[in-house]
Design an enzyme around this catalytic site. Structure first.
Site, PDB file in Angstrom:
ATOM      1  N   ILE A 184     -17.829  -8.113 -30.462  1.00  9.93           N
ATOM      2  CA  ILE A 184     -17.263  -9.460 -30.345  1.00  9.93           C
ATOM      3  C   ILE A 184     -15.877  -9.529 -30.999  1.00  9.93           C
ATOM      4  O   ILE A 184     -15.020 -10.292 -30.576  1.00  9.93           O
ATOM      5  CB  ILE A 184     -18.201 -10.488 -31.046  1.00  9.93           C
ATOM      6  CG1 ILE A 184     -19.646 -10.346 -30.544  1.00  9.93           C
ATOM      7  CG2 ILE A 184     -17.689 -11.911 -30.887  1.00  9.93           C
ATOM      8  CD1 ILE A 184     -19.836 -10.549 -29.069  1.00  9.93           C
ATOM      9  N   THR A 185     -15.659  -8.721 -32.018  1.00  8.36           N
ATOM     10  CA  THR A 185     -14.463  -8.764 -32.865  1.00  8.36           C
ATOM     11  C   THR A 185     -13.156  -8.890 -32.089  1.00  8.36           C
ATOM     12  O   THR A 185     -12.922  -8.158 -31.132  1.00  8.36           O
ATOM     13  CB  THR A 185     -14.393  -7.477 -33.714  1.00  8.36           C
ATOM     14  OG1 THR A 185     -15.658  -7.285 -34.318  1.00  8.36           O
ATOM     15  CG2 THR A 185     -13.302  -7.570 -34.764  1.00  8.36           C
ATOM     16  N   GLU A 186     -12.303  -9.813 -32.548  1.00  9.32           N
ATOM     17  CA  GLU A 186     -10.980 -10.000 -31.958  1.00  9.32           C
ATOM     18  C   GLU A 186      -9.945  -9.280 -32.823  1.00  9.32           C
ATOM     19  O   GLU A 186     -10.065  -9.249 -34.035  1.00  9.32           O
ATOM     20  CB  GLU A 186     -10.655 -11.501 -31.897  1.00  9.32           C
ATOM     21  CG  GLU A 186      -9.321 -11.808 -31.265  1.00  9.32           C
ATOM     22  CD  GLU A 186      -9.038 -13.304 -31.167  1.00  9.32           C
ATOM     23  OE1 GLU A 186      -9.921 -14.106 -31.533  1.00  9.32           O
ATOM     24  OE2 GLU A 186      -7.920 -13.648 -30.742  1.00  9.32           O
ATOM     25  N   GLU A 207      -7.637 -12.626 -14.860  1.00 16.84           N
ATOM     26  CA  GLU A 207      -6.392 -13.278 -15.239  1.00 16.84           C
ATOM     27  C   GLU A 207      -5.238 -12.313 -15.046  1.00 16.84           C
ATOM     28  O   GLU A 207      -5.437 -11.184 -14.593  1.00 16.84           O
ATOM     29  CB  GLU A 207      -6.467 -13.800 -16.683  1.00 16.84           C
ATOM     30  CG  GLU A 207      -6.728 -12.743 -17.725  1.00 16.84           C
ATOM     31  CD  GLU A 207      -7.121 -13.317 -19.093  1.00 16.84           C
ATOM     32  OE1 GLU A 207      -7.769 -14.379 -19.153  1.00 16.84           O
ATOM     33  OE2 GLU A 207      -6.784 -12.681 -20.101  1.00 16.84           O
ATOM     34  N   THR A 246     -23.813 -10.300 -42.329  1.00 22.18           N
ATOM     35  CA  THR A 246     -23.653 -11.285 -43.410  1.00 22.18           C
ATOM     36  C   THR A 246     -22.275 -11.948 -43.427  1.00 22.18           C
ATOM     37  O   THR A 246     -22.022 -12.834 -44.235  1.00 22.18           O
ATOM     38  CB  THR A 246     -23.892 -10.637 -44.789  1.00 22.18           C
ATOM     39  OG1 THR A 246     -22.967  -9.544 -44.927  1.00 22.18           O
ATOM     40  CG2 THR A 246     -25.312 -10.134 -44.936  1.00 22.18           C
ATOM     41  N   GLY A 247     -21.375 -11.516 -42.553  1.00 21.47           N
ATOM     42  CA  GLY A 247     -20.033 -12.112 -42.535  1.00 21.47           C
ATOM     43  C   GLY A 247     -20.077 -13.541 -42.015  1.00 21.47           C
ATOM     44  O   GLY A 247     -21.119 -14.023 -41.582  1.00 21.47           O
ATOM     45  N   TYR A 301     -17.703 -20.265 -19.841  1.00 20.57           N
ATOM     46  CA  TYR A 301     -18.568 -21.392 -20.202  1.00 20.57           C
ATOM     47  C   TYR A 301     -18.464 -22.473 -19.137  1.00 20.57           C
ATOM     48  O   TYR A 301     -19.455 -23.091 -18.740  1.00 20.57           O
ATOM     49  CB  TYR A 301     -18.213 -21.958 -21.583  1.00 20.57           C
ATOM     50  CG  TYR A 301     -18.078 -20.925 -22.689  1.00 20.57           C
ATOM     51  CD1 TYR A 301     -18.688 -19.664 -22.577  1.00 20.57           C
ATOM     52  CD2 TYR A 301     -17.343 -21.197 -23.843  1.00 20.57           C
ATOM     53  CE1 TYR A 301     -18.539 -18.719 -23.582  1.00 20.57           C
ATOM     54  CE2 TYR A 301     -17.205 -20.258 -24.842  1.00 20.57           C
ATOM     55  CZ  TYR A 301     -17.791 -19.020 -24.714  1.00 20.57           C
ATOM     56  OH  TYR A 301     -17.640 -18.086 -25.706  1.00 20.57           O
ATOM     57  N   HIS A 358      -4.374 -14.259 -24.837  1.00 22.64           N
ATOM     58  CA  HIS A 358      -5.035 -12.955 -24.878  1.00 22.64           C
ATOM     59  C   HIS A 358      -4.009 -11.824 -24.979  1.00 22.64           C
ATOM     60  O   HIS A 358      -2.976 -11.863 -24.308  1.00 22.64           O
ATOM     61  CB  HIS A 358      -5.830 -12.717 -23.588  1.00 22.64           C
ATOM     62  CG  HIS A 358      -7.120 -13.475 -23.540  1.00 22.64           C
ATOM     63  ND1 HIS A 358      -7.726 -13.791 -22.354  1.00 22.64           N
ATOM     64  CD2 HIS A 358      -7.914 -13.954 -24.508  1.00 22.64           C
ATOM     65  CE1 HIS A 358      -8.851 -14.445 -22.597  1.00 22.64           C
ATOM     66  NE2 HIS A 358      -8.982 -14.567 -23.911  1.00 22.64           N
TER      67      HIS A 358
END
Lengths: 352, 285
Positions: free
Chosen positions: B95-97, B208, B17-18, B158, B246
């Site tokens: 997924i959280t950063e 990277e 729900t976030g 992507y 990053h």
């Protein structure tokens, strides 16, 4: 976030370690309480400051004032200190190097140590270092091995205390690096942290309401690479932003900055990007390289147009937007005489 | 890590729900992802047609769960991942950063004694074109096929998908392993999966600066991979000691962490490398 030495030493003191007696000096502070001989250390977030003149021993009290004045005006790789740390001179028997860091590949905490600490540590062959991942269940054995390596067997209990205090400090403060160089064995037989370098993990700030450090942390999403550079960059995503800078360098041009605008591209954000870039003196062209995955290209186009209208004397823009709603973006930008380039190669061919 | 981990059908979303969770759940659903339930701290029982519970345990009273995609905010990510590990969910995609490194150290310890696999954190997730979307990868740029992508970077992934699709090379797996210092899964974990899955014909790897994951992957490629590998490393011109976006993209004194060293190691291991993603894709035949 990299802490200043005095901030790092405050954390060490809280963890129970011994540090040299010291006082913190700001510009203009009275010097009557400073006792010579004294070591004066410029508080800048830079390694190797000693070689650059940022650490001075003063033995003659008459020279105190001039030395302090010099240190406050000594620029060290772009940093001027707002404070000096004045420390007692320690009777050194031996100097060691010890650090805790994150072993990224193994996902564990690693202890690194050398029996020869001091300023030349970078030049040493670090394959001869003591290096071991830390398993809290066999901490005592680790300390015994370490004492052996440092040839400190007669002080192994004292060393064990020091190492466990450092480890606790590392854990409790969400450290990414905790480096003591030198760790000093004094002639009186105690162990003292001579210098301290600590980097804490910014992302953990939510559980450290006590963190009130002088903020030396750079903005990780906007990095000036060359103040005199001629090509500025704006990209979305750290990988694409790095790739953009790489491509400019490969063309023999000088990129001025790295800039990752992140997952959203609102007009406010694009505007603030342009404003940061406008502070760089030699920009001839701004390359905007956006891949619309989640971001919509037409939103970015609108933001670019808004920003262009608000910022006078904007350098030439070279824009590449690909992905979601690219055609709409092309149409919008064309109305403002901005041609959308096919790819980064086309942009670079055009400007070089 | 096996194909079954990624193809299994019963998927939940933690933090449904976030702001991010709800937006991307909608995208995942419209791609046909079989989201059977979600969790939320809020007092909600439905997200569209998807039932919402407080805990994974409550979901497991009705369903068996194969995959969880996590969107909960960083301060709660460790708790959410622990909950998924304790519930023995085979594949966890976070997924959280901004998950603290020390939290990841604890998570790695817990994973070492569990059979769960973690992808991420700080990653775009996993896309299996034509099957389902486990995260935030823009699926409209992909086409089903036999190329596998593993990457530390979102947007470069992507780019690669888009160029591959345009060149007629569809994708079987697109896995973002994330940009953090400490990750749930490595390049090697994914390379092994790609080698063992006969539907994969070629591998695209995007790395990277920072860490030595690409260098150890090169050794692995030399010894274990007989499919063509195409590799790109970002950050050739990055300065030392500066974090480039990053959290994991920072160069120390170890020269093995430099982009050039990684590219050379991969080249030596038999991988095709190039100085840009578009050049890389043009090498594929």
């Amino acid at each position: 976030m990299r802490l200043l030495e005095y901030e790092a030493k405050q954390l060490l003191t809280k963890a129970g370690l011994t540090i040299p007696h010291s006082q913190l000096l700001e510009l203009g502070d009275p010097l009557s309480s400073v006792i010579t001989p004294v070591i004066l250390k410029s508080q800048v977030p830079i390694g190797g400051r000693g070689k650059l003149g940022g650490v001075q021993i003063v033995r003659d009290p008459k020279k105190l004032k001039t030395t302090i004045g010099k240190l406050f005006s000594l620029d060290i790789k772009g940093f001027l200190p707002s404070k000096l740390l004045a420390e007692e001179v320690i009777d050194i028997d031996r100097e060691f190097y010890i650090s805790f860091n994150i072993n990224r590949e193994q996902g564990q905490i690693e202890l690194l140590a050398s029996k020869d600490g001091g300023v030349e540590i970078e030049e040493q062959d670090n394959t001869t270092f003591f290096r071991q991942v830390v398993d809290p269940r066999s901490f005592d054995a680790l300390c015994i091995d370490l004492a052996e390596h440092l040839k400190l067997n007669e002080k192994s209990f004292l060393l064990q205390d020091v190492v466990s205090q450092l480890y606790r400090c590392f854990i409790n403060n969400d450290c990414l690096l905790l480096e003591i160089n030198p760790l000093i064995l004094t002639k009186q037989g105690s162990i003292v942290a001579g210098d301290a370098k600590i980097t804490v993990d910014d992302t953990a700030i939510f559980r450290h309401p006590d963190w009130q450090f002088e903020d030396n942390s750079a903005d990780h999403n906007f990095v000036v690479l060359d103040h005199e550079g001629t090509v500025a960059t704006i990209a979305n995503g750290a990988g694409l932003a790095m790739a953009t800078v790489d491509a400019i360098t490969a063309k023999g041009l000088i990129p001025a900055n790295f800039l990752d605008i992140g997952g959203t591209a609102t007009p406010e954000k694009i505007l603030s990007c342009f404003q940061s870039i406008m502070k760089l003196p030699n920009i001839k062209v701004i390359i905007i390289n956006i891949f619309g995955g989640i971001v919509r290209c037409d939103d970015v186009a609108t933001a670019i147009i808004t920003a262009q209208q608000q910022i006078p004397h904007l350098p030439r823009l070279a824009v590449r937007l690909t992905g979601n709603r690219e055609a709409e973006a092309r149409h919008l930008l064309a109305k403002h005489d901005i041609t959308l380039q096919q790819n980064l190669e086309a942009i670079l061919g055009d400007i070089s | 890590m096996t194909p079954q981990h990624f193809l299994a059908k019963n998927i939940i979303v933690q933090g449904i729900t976030g702001k991010n969770g709800s937006f991307h759940t909608q995208n995942m659903l419209s791609y046909g992802t079989n989201i059977i339930a979600g969790t939320s701290r809020r007092d909600v029982t439905k997200f569209g047609n998807v039932p919402v519970y407080k805990t994974i345990k409550q979901i497991q009273q009705t369903y068996s769960i194969d995959i969880s995609v996590i969107f909960v905010p960083a301060p709660h990510a460790k708790t959410a991942i622990f909950e998924a590990i304790d519930a023995r969910i085979p594949l966890i995609v976070c997924i959280t950063e901004g998950v603290p490194v020390h939290d990841m150290l604890k998570i790695k310890q817990r994973l070492a004694t569990s059979s769960s696999i973690l992808i991420g954190p700080n990653c775009p997730g996993v896309l299996i074109p034509g099957v389902h979307n486990l995260g935030i990868i823009p699926a409209n740029l992909s086409t089903p096929g036999d190329t596998a992508i593993v990457s530390r970077s979102g947007t470069l992934t992507y780019e690669a998908m888009n160029l591959l699709s345009a060149a007629g090379f569809g994708q079987r797996y697109i896995i973002g392993i994330g940009g953090d210092m400490v990750r749930g899964s490595s390049f090697i974990d994914c390379l092994q999966l790609f080698q063992n899955d006969p539907t994969v014909k070629r591998i695209v790897m995007i790395g990277e600066i920072g860490g030595t994951g690409e260098t150890t992957a090169a050794t692995y490629i030399k010894q274990n991979i007989n499919k063509p590998v195409y590799a790109y490393i970002a950050g050739l011109s990055a300065p030392t000691g500066v974090q480039m976006g990053h959290a994991g993209a920072i160069l120390g004194t170890n020269t093995l962490e430099y982009a050039n060293a990684k590219r050379q190691a991969l080249e030596k291991a038999g991988a095709h490398t190039a100085e840009s993603i578009s050049r890389l894709v043009s090498l594929i035949s």
